[in-house]
Design a protein around this motif. Structure first.
Motif, PDB file in Angstrom:
ATOM      1  N   ASP A  94       0.826  -1.209   0.000  1.00 25.04           N
ATOM      2  CA  ASP A  94       0.000   0.000   0.000  1.00 25.04           C
ATOM      3  C   ASP A  94       0.863   1.264   0.000  1.00 25.04           C
ATOM      4  N   LEU A  95       1.892   1.300   0.850  1.00 31.56           N
ATOM      5  CA  LEU A  95       2.758   2.472   0.935  1.00 31.56           C
ATOM      6  C   LEU A  95       3.492   2.737  -0.375  1.00 31.56           C
ATOM      7  N   ALA A  96       3.909   1.667  -1.037  1.00 37.51           N
ATOM      8  CA  ALA A  96       4.634   1.818  -2.302  1.00 37.51           C
ATOM      9  C   ALA A  96       3.705   2.099  -3.481  1.00 37.51           C
ATOM     10  N   GLY A 143      10.251  -0.431 -15.797  1.00 39.55           N
ATOM     11  CA  GLY A 143      11.370  -0.167 -14.894  1.00 39.55           C
ATOM     12  C   GLY A 143      10.945   0.602 -13.663  1.00 39.55           C
ATOM     13  N   GLY A 144      10.090   1.594 -13.839  1.00 43.40           N
ATOM     14  CA  GLY A 144       9.620   2.374 -12.698  1.00 43.40           C
ATOM     15  C   GLY A 144       8.777   1.541 -11.755  1.00 43.40           C
ATOM     16  N   GLN A 145       7.921   0.692 -12.311  1.00 41.64           N
ATOM     17  CA  GLN A 145       7.094  -0.177 -11.473  1.00 41.64           C
ATOM     18  C   GLN A 145       7.946  -1.165 -10.683  1.00 41.64           C
ATOM     19  N   LYS A 146       8.972  -1.725 -11.347  1.00 42.08           N
ATOM     20  CA  LYS A 146       9.857  -2.657 -10.654  1.00 42.08           C
ATOM     21  C   LYS A 146      10.549  -1.981  -9.468  1.00 42.08           C
ATOM     22  N   GLN A 147      10.986  -0.748  -9.668  1.00 40.15           N
ATOM     23  CA  GLN A 147      11.675  -0.047  -8.584  1.00 40.15           C
ATOM     24  C   GLN A 147      10.744   0.153  -7.398  1.00 40.15           C
ATOM     25  N   LEU A 148       9.488   0.490  -7.650  1.00 42.32           N
ATOM     26  CA  LEU A 148       8.517   0.657  -6.567  1.00 42.32           C
ATOM     27  C   LEU A 148       8.268  -0.671  -5.855  1.00 42.32           C
ATOM     28  N   VAL A 149       8.273  -1.766  -6.605  1.00 38.70           N
ATOM     29  CA  VAL A 149       8.060  -3.085  -6.001  1.00 38.70           C
ATOM     30  C   VAL A 149       9.256  -3.467  -5.134  1.00 38.70           C
ATOM     31  N   TRP A 150      10.477  -3.183  -5.613  1.00 38.55           N
ATOM     32  CA  TRP A 150      11.655  -3.464  -4.789  1.00 38.55           C
ATOM     33  C   TRP A 150      11.643  -2.623  -3.513  1.00 38.55           C
ATOM     34  N   ILE A 151      11.185  -1.397  -3.607  1.00 42.41           N
ATOM     35  CA  ILE A 151      11.047  -0.567  -2.404  1.00 42.41           C
ATOM     36  C   ILE A 151      10.028  -1.199  -1.463  1.00 42.41           C
TER      37      ILE A 151
END
Length: 292
Positions: free
Chosen positions: A157-159, A174-182
């Motif tokens: 939820d936070l990401a 790429g942007g979605q992957k970075q948010l998922v890794w966060i």
């Protein structure tokens, strides 16, 4: 309150002033989540330290950005903060305890790290990948507890990736992957988060998404953040403090409206620019590159 720290390469008078500023900063900023003392940091393949500085502070409950040109030592410093790189001299103290004294799982309960290098099988769904962030809190054969599920849901939820929960990571941008890794790092549920260039190679939309997540974590969850950023303007907007590095040495540190100056841009980034301050923070207008 004096928060400036000047370069160790300046005159002896300036060096003494810097030492005094450093001592005042450590005490006047209040509680510090992470402190580096008398540091020399290098790699097995380097003859000389890559980073040398007397004092580095991440104030508790604030966002601190590490800035500087390529090769200035930003990522090296962050790796050492996370105990991925042992200093040749000095130490980092997390809540008063050396990070080297923590066992790996114990440290992972206190400190979350998003490095530049991360990869996973593309067949994993977003939810499955985020679940891996709970590893410090579980035994090898333990099933997920209610607390684990709550932490996973909170991180997703936070990401801002709830709509991607069942999507395989191979199908993400790429942007979605970075948010998922966060989100995976957030699932560790730590009070300290270290991120190494989380916005690199992202378009402006996803850069702002990542920075907004960081800001939300800090303001609403009271997470202390240390983040390496290339964009000095972005760092000045989102961070409470900047640590400016140049050639492996501490050039300056403190609030953005004190650190971001035309002198810093010329000396460190080799850019001729105009700096103005408004309610948002320092505004940088670059003019041209300064010839080497």
């Amino acid at each position: 309150m004096t928060t400036r720290q000047h370069s160790e390469t300046r005159s002896s008078t300036d060096e003494q002033d810097s030492e005094n500023d450093e001592q005042r900063t450590s005490t006047e900023l209040g509680p510090s989540k992470l402190v580096g003392e008398n540091l020399a940091i290098g790699y097995p393949t380097t003859d000389e330290p890559v980073v040398e500085c007397n004092n580095v502070v991440l104030p508790e409950g604030e966002v601190t950005a590490l800035v500087g040109p390529n090769g200035s030592g930003k990522s090296t410093l962050l790796k050492s903060m996370a105990s991925h790189l042992t200093p040749e001299r000095g130490q980092f103290l997390l809540d008063g305890k050396s990070v080297q004294e923590f066992e790996s799982k114990e440290l992972a309960k206190e400190l979350g790290l998003l490095s530049q290098e991360h990869d996973s099988p593309g067949s994993l769904t977003v939810e499955t990948l985020v679940t891996h962030g709970r590893y410090p809190h579980r035994g090898f054969f333990d099933t997920l507890s209610e607390k684990d599920y709550d932490a996973i849901d909170r991180a997703i939820d936070l990401a801002g990736v709830e709509h991607l929960r069942e999507t395989e990571t191979a199908n993400l941008s790429g942007g979605q992957k970075q948010l998922v890794w966060i989100a995976m790092v957030l699932a560790q549920d730590t009070d300290l988060l270290l991120l190494d260039e989380p916005t690199t190679f992202l378009d402006l939309h996803h850069q702002l998404q990542v920075m907004n997540v960081i800001q939300t974590l800090n303001r609403e969850e009271d997470v202390t953040v240390g983040v390496v950023l290339h964009d000095i303007g972005q760092a000045a907007r989102f961070a409470d403090n900047l640590i400016a590095l140049n050639d492996g040495e501490l050039y300056d540190w403190g609030p953005p409206n004190e650190v971001v100056t035309e002198e810093l841009l010329a000396d460190v980034f080799r850019v001729d620019a105009t700096v103005t301050n408004d309610s948002v923070g320092p505004q940088i207008t670059p003019h041209c590159a300064i010839e080497e």
